[in-house]
Scaffold this active site. Structure first.
Site, PDB file in Angstrom:
ATOM      1  N   ASP A 288      -2.774   1.978  -6.142  1.00  0.00           N
ATOM      2  CA  ASP A 288      -1.595   1.945  -5.272  1.00  0.00           C
ATOM      3  C   ASP A 288      -1.614   0.818  -4.247  1.00  0.00           C
ATOM      4  O   ASP A 288      -0.814   0.811  -3.332  1.00  0.00           O
ATOM      5  CB  ASP A 288      -1.445   3.282  -4.542  1.00  0.00           C
ATOM      6  CG  ASP A 288      -2.429   3.423  -3.398  1.00  0.00           C
ATOM      7  OD1 ASP A 288      -3.631   3.214  -3.641  1.00  0.00           O
ATOM      8  OD2 ASP A 288      -1.992   3.714  -2.279  1.00  0.00           O
ATOM      9  N   GLU A 289      -2.532  -0.108  -4.406  1.00  0.00           N
ATOM     10  CA  GLU A 289      -2.645  -1.177  -3.422  1.00  0.00           C
ATOM     11  C   GLU A 289      -2.770  -2.510  -4.136  1.00  0.00           C
ATOM     12  O   GLU A 289      -3.513  -2.625  -5.106  1.00  0.00           O
ATOM     13  CB  GLU A 289      -3.949  -0.979  -2.637  1.00  0.00           C
ATOM     14  CG  GLU A 289      -3.770  -0.650  -1.181  1.00  0.00           C
ATOM     15  CD  GLU A 289      -5.117  -0.619  -0.485  1.00  0.00           C
ATOM     16  OE1 GLU A 289      -5.521  -1.659   0.037  1.00  0.00           O
ATOM     17  OE2 GLU A 289      -5.763   0.444  -0.504  1.00  0.00           O
TER      18      GLU A 289
ATOM     19  N   ASP B  88       0.854  -1.179   0.000  1.00  0.00           N
ATOM     20  CA  ASP B  88       0.000   0.000   0.000  1.00  0.00           C
ATOM     21  C   ASP B  88       0.897   1.239   0.000  1.00  0.00           C
ATOM     22  O   ASP B  88       1.662   1.462   0.938  1.00  0.00           O
ATOM     23  CB  ASP B  88      -0.897  -0.041   1.250  1.00  0.00           C
ATOM     24  CG  ASP B  88      -1.864   1.129   1.301  1.00  0.00           C
ATOM     25  OD1 ASP B  88      -1.998   1.845   0.292  1.00  0.00           O
ATOM     26  OD2 ASP B  88      -2.471   1.320   2.368  1.00  0.00           O
TER      27      ASP B  88
HETATM   28 MG   LIG Z   1      -2.358   3.883  -0.124  1.00  0.00          MG
END
Ligand SMILES: [Mg+2]
Length: 349
Positions: free
Chosen positions: A104-105, A9
């Protein structure tokens, strides 16, 4: 069987990309979101802004109220997509089992990764370092035996940190986790659980199943499983397979077309087995055959799916390929190019 799952993350992703590209933004409260006059909403706030209570999903107007010096940018999705692609390129060095949750994960299943001595902890460290160096942002990681725990773990040492929950620590760890961290437990479920006097996973473990079932119905079983840290969900890759093939390098070169064709039934059996196991029957669009000769030159013949039998069609392709060089053959591969729809991928990137 024990699995090794890493949840990655990025730390305040959109904001981090902007801070990377403009050093003047590095030490000021910054948020990415719509303008307050257009009833905008905060997508990401950096840590300086979070100290003022600014957080994602908050209205930009409220954010400005909490933090009058807040710099609010609309953001640039193209840049974020590029950063995301760079991150994924790094992930793919370690595994193909990648499940993106957002730009983003992602979850990575590194159970079969042999790099870093097979240590998921070291793999996570290496991935984080490579992202820092190549993308120019920091990410946090959680390492555990399943997705649920890995996601909780990635929050433990945020930002720019990682946390491991080993199998032996798992039972102890899960007890103190608040039930609101369980996915699927929103405001309403939290309220119901509060009525049962349930706040942590340990509380939830102790509730009589019947009681839980009365309140939650079908969800009760899953809920109690998760309270024990049990989560068997697989990584849902949305990797789109474009082709499927099998090949064989022969211990002795095959010296005639007949010898080559004699290999076909075995190759076909393997190919059809893989098509079936990967659920790709009826996805074939084109067929192809690859042949490598003893001079190491390689040729590929391809055609649309014909009406004739699979065996005779591949035999014909083989004949065409063989006649291109008529040399002893080291390797034969056969496969299909597959139809695919891009909808999954488009929604992501
Ligand atoms: Mg994040």
């Amino acid at each position: 069987m024990e699995r090794k799952i890493i949840h990655i993350d990025a730390d305040c992703f959109f904001a981090a990309v902007e801070m990377r590209d403009n050093p003047a933004l590095a030490n000021v409260p910054l948020a990415i979101g719509g303008p307050e006059k257009e009833r905008g909403v905060i997508a990401t706030a950096n840590y300086q802004a979070r100290e003022f209570g600014v957080h994602s999903a908050m209205s930009s107007a409220k954010a400005k109220l909490l933090c009058p010096n807040l710099i609010l940018l609309r953001g640039n999705m193209e840049k974020y997509r590029l950063a995301s692609r760079q991150m994924h390129a790094i992930f793919r060095n370690y595994t193909d089992l990648i499940e993106p949750l957002s730009l983003d994960e992602a979850y990575l299943d590194v159970s079969d990764c042999k790099l870093c001595y097979g240590s998921a902890t070291l793999i996570a460290e290496e991935i984080r370092e490579r992202i820092r160096l190549t993308v120019g942002i920091t990410v946090s990681a959680g390492i555990a035996g399943n997705k649920f725990l890995a996601k909780i773990a990635s929050d433990m040492n945020k930002p720019n940190g990682q946390f491991v929950i080993t199998p032996s620590e798992q039972d102890e760890f899960i007890k103190q986790v608040p039930v609101k961290r369980i996915f699927g437990v929103g405001k309403v479920s939290q309220e119901k659980l509060r009525h049962l006097n349930v706040h942590t996973c340990e509380d939830l473990q102790k509730v009589e199943f019947k009681k839980l079932h009365n309140v939650f119905g079908k969800f009760a079983y899953r809920l109690q499983q998760l309270s024990f840290g049990i989560d068997s969900r697989e990584i849902a890759t949305n990797h789109i397979r474009k082709s499927l093939s099998v090949e064989n390098t022969f211990r002795h070169d095959l010296v005639s077309l007949e010898e080559c064709q004699a290999q076909l039934p075995m190759l076909l059996e393997e190919l059809n087995g893989r098509l079936k196991s990967k659920n790709l029957l009826h996805q074939q669009q084109k067929m192809y055959l690859k042949m490598k000769f003893n001079n190491f030159q390689q040729t590929t013949v391809e055609r649309m799916l014909p009406n004739s039998s699979q065996y005779s069609s591949f035999c014909e392709l083989m004949e065409i390929a063989y006649q291109r060089q008529s040399l002893p053959v080291r390797l034969i591969g056969i496969g299909y190019r597959l139809k695919h729809d891009m909808t999954n991928q488009l929604s992501l990137f």
